[in-house]
Design a protein around this motif. Sequence first.
Motif, PDB file in Angstrom:
ATOM      1  N   UNK A 153       0.855  -1.181  -0.338  1.00 50.56           N
ATOM      2  CA  UNK A 153       0.094   0.304  -0.020  1.00 50.56           C
ATOM      3  C   UNK A 153       1.012   1.248  -0.145  1.00 50.56           C
ATOM      4  N   UNK A 154       0.415   2.286  -1.196  1.00 51.98           N
ATOM      5  CA  UNK A 154       1.411   3.203  -1.348  1.00 51.98           C
ATOM      6  C   UNK A 154       0.091   4.866  -0.570  1.00 51.98           C
ATOM      7  N   UNK A 155       0.139   5.080   0.288  1.00 55.63           N
ATOM      8  CA  UNK A 155      -0.582   6.004   0.328  1.00 55.63           C
ATOM      9  C   UNK A 155       0.220   7.443  -0.889  1.00 55.63           C
ATOM     10  N   UNK A 156      -0.665   8.179  -1.436  1.00 54.73           N
ATOM     11  CA  UNK A 156      -0.252   9.410  -2.594  1.00 54.73           C
ATOM     12  C   UNK A 156       0.285  10.692  -1.662  1.00 54.73           C
ATOM     13  N   UNK A 157      -0.162  10.250  -0.452  1.00 60.17           N
ATOM     14  CA  UNK A 157      -0.034  11.722   0.272  1.00 60.17           C
ATOM     15  C   UNK A 157       1.218  11.827   0.840  1.00 60.17           C
ATOM     16  N   UNK A 158       1.805  10.847   1.484  1.00 59.63           N
ATOM     17  CA  UNK A 158       3.391  10.451   1.306  1.00 59.63           C
ATOM     18  C   UNK A 158       4.074   9.826  -0.046  1.00 59.63           C
ATOM     19  N   UNK A 160       7.011  11.080  -2.433  1.00 56.40           N
ATOM     20  CA  UNK A 160       7.244  11.905  -2.177  1.00 56.40           C
ATOM     21  C   UNK A 160       7.882  12.481  -4.080  1.00 56.40           C
ATOM     22  N   UNK A 161       6.600  13.839  -3.946  1.00 54.90           N
ATOM     23  CA  UNK A 161       6.516  14.369  -5.603  1.00 54.90           C
ATOM     24  C   UNK A 161       7.924  14.210  -6.041  1.00 54.90           C
ATOM     25  N   UNK A 162       8.838  15.155  -5.418  1.00 51.32           N
ATOM     26  CA  UNK A 162      10.226  15.577  -6.318  1.00 51.32           C
ATOM     27  C   UNK A 162      10.914  13.796  -7.206  1.00 51.32           C
ATOM     28  N   UNK A 163      10.660  12.968  -6.301  1.00 53.68           N
ATOM     29  CA  UNK A 163      11.244  11.178  -7.462  1.00 53.68           C
ATOM     30  C   UNK A 163      10.836  11.437  -8.840  1.00 53.68           C
ATOM     31  N   UNK A 170       3.875  14.407 -11.091  1.00 52.24           N
ATOM     32  CA  UNK A 170       4.640  14.959  -9.692  1.00 52.24           C
ATOM     33  C   UNK A 170       3.514  16.440  -9.767  1.00 52.24           C
ATOM     34  N   UNK A 171       2.375  16.531 -10.945  1.00 48.03           N
ATOM     35  CA  UNK A 171       1.119  17.859 -10.819  1.00 48.03           C
ATOM     36  C   UNK A 171       0.541  17.109 -10.152  1.00 48.03           C
ATOM     37  N   UNK A 172      -0.141  15.936  -9.829  1.00 42.39           N
ATOM     38  CA  UNK A 172      -1.069  15.514  -9.997  1.00 42.39           C
ATOM     39  C   UNK A 172      -0.850  15.269  -7.913  1.00 42.39           C
ATOM     40  N   UNK A 173       0.334  14.004  -7.811  1.00 37.04           N
ATOM     41  CA  UNK A 173       0.916  13.672  -6.081  1.00 37.04           C
ATOM     42  C   UNK A 173       1.649  14.891  -5.700  1.00 37.04           C
ATOM     43  N   UNK A 174       1.867  16.202  -6.414  1.00 40.97           N
ATOM     44  CA  UNK A 174       2.250  17.522  -5.305  1.00 40.97           C
ATOM     45  C   UNK A 174       0.567  18.733  -5.303  1.00 40.97           C
ATOM     46  N   UNK A 175       0.413  18.309  -5.965  1.00 41.66           N
ATOM     47  CA  UNK A 175      -1.579  18.715  -5.589  1.00 41.66           C
ATOM     48  C   UNK A 175      -2.289  18.033  -4.825  1.00 41.66           C
ATOM     49  N   UNK A 176      -2.168  16.747  -4.507  1.00 42.44           N
ATOM     50  CA  UNK A 176      -2.888  15.506  -4.298  1.00 42.44           C
ATOM     51  C   UNK A 176      -3.084  16.322  -2.614  1.00 42.44           C
ATOM     52  N   UNK A 177      -2.204  15.909  -2.628  1.00 47.83           N
ATOM     53  CA  UNK A 177      -1.244  16.030  -0.967  1.00 47.83           C
ATOM     54  C   UNK A 177      -1.460  17.009  -1.062  1.00 47.83           C
ATOM     55  N   UNK A 178      -1.579  18.200  -1.534  1.00 50.36           N
ATOM     56  CA  UNK A 178      -1.771  19.008  -0.718  1.00 50.36           C
ATOM     57  C   UNK A 178      -3.046  19.880  -0.239  1.00 50.36           C
ATOM     58  N   UNK A 179      -3.611  19.165  -0.699  1.00 46.64           N
ATOM     59  CA  UNK A 179      -5.244  19.341  -0.510  1.00 46.64           C
ATOM     60  C   UNK A 179      -6.026  19.028   0.406  1.00 46.64           C
ATOM     61  N   UNK A 180      -5.323  16.974   0.469  1.00 45.36           N
ATOM     62  CA  UNK A 180      -5.631  16.979   1.668  1.00 45.36           C
ATOM     63  C   UNK A 180      -5.057  17.262   2.820  1.00 45.36           C
ATOM     64  N   UNK A 181      -4.163  17.760   2.835  1.00 41.01           N
ATOM     65  CA  UNK A 181      -3.397  18.191   3.836  1.00 41.01           C
ATOM     66  C   UNK A 181      -3.958  19.759   4.288  1.00 41.01           C
ATOM     67  N   UNK A 182      -4.716  19.869   3.245  1.00 35.90           N
ATOM     68  CA  UNK A 182      -5.178  21.585   3.677  1.00 35.90           C
ATOM     69  C   UNK A 182      -4.493  22.542   3.396  1.00 35.90           C
ATOM     70  N   UNK A 183      -3.074  22.474   2.505  1.00 41.82           N
ATOM     71  CA  UNK A 183      -2.346  23.597   2.343  1.00 41.82           C
ATOM     72  C   UNK A 183      -2.883  24.518   1.380  1.00 41.82           C
TER      73      UNK A 183
END
Length: 217
Positions: A153-158, A160-163, A170-183
């Motif tokens: 299991x890989x949590x998309x929020x965890x 590292x989008x730099x990889x 890159x955009x999907x992983x970065x944006x999804x993580x920021x939205x769910x973390x409410x950044x």
Amino acid sequence: MKDLKVDDVIRDFFRNPDHFADMMNAILYGGQNVIKPDELQVMDSNEIFVGKYISKERRRDVIMMWKGKESQAILALEAQNQVDFTMVSRTLLYDALTYNMQDKKSKNHMLPYVMSIVLFHGEGKWTAKTSLLERVNIPEGIKHESNDWKMNVVDIKDLNYHLLKNEDNHSVVKAVGKIWRKEKEDFKGMEVSKTAARVIAILTERFDILERVKGEE
């Protein structure tokens, strides 16, 4: 907007060899360019087992045959937006059916390795068991003989989008993580393709993102 289905959007996005290879490289090889897009072949995602008294059919999200210069494997990606305690047994069934299909096709006694990755893209943390033995009651005395099954299991929020080298990934992983973390502040000003915007919107249920898309790109 409501006509968009999560499974359809995910399949369309990751059936692109560039997206799939880049994501698998980030997850499995720390971002190294090991899996090449031209080494991937999309496989039939519908898998059927027919026995004497029972038949089973399962549809994977995305499954690819990877034929590298030195390696060969069958790689599957299962997108999951909710914590599901049945996912361990389901993944076991998916992989078993894949091996069964290879048995029917192969003339060699050796089979390609099958690996399934569950990509969790929901809010919160994955809390369900990832080991089969953690979900079953094993009689005392035979625990040491019991075979386990563990899913990846890989949590998309965890992740590292730099990889990720692919711009859409890159955009999907970065944006999804920021939205769910409410950044919210860090999310402002990001520019993404229409393809990435569609995936971000469907994964986070933020359909207002699609309303901002202009033109075809």
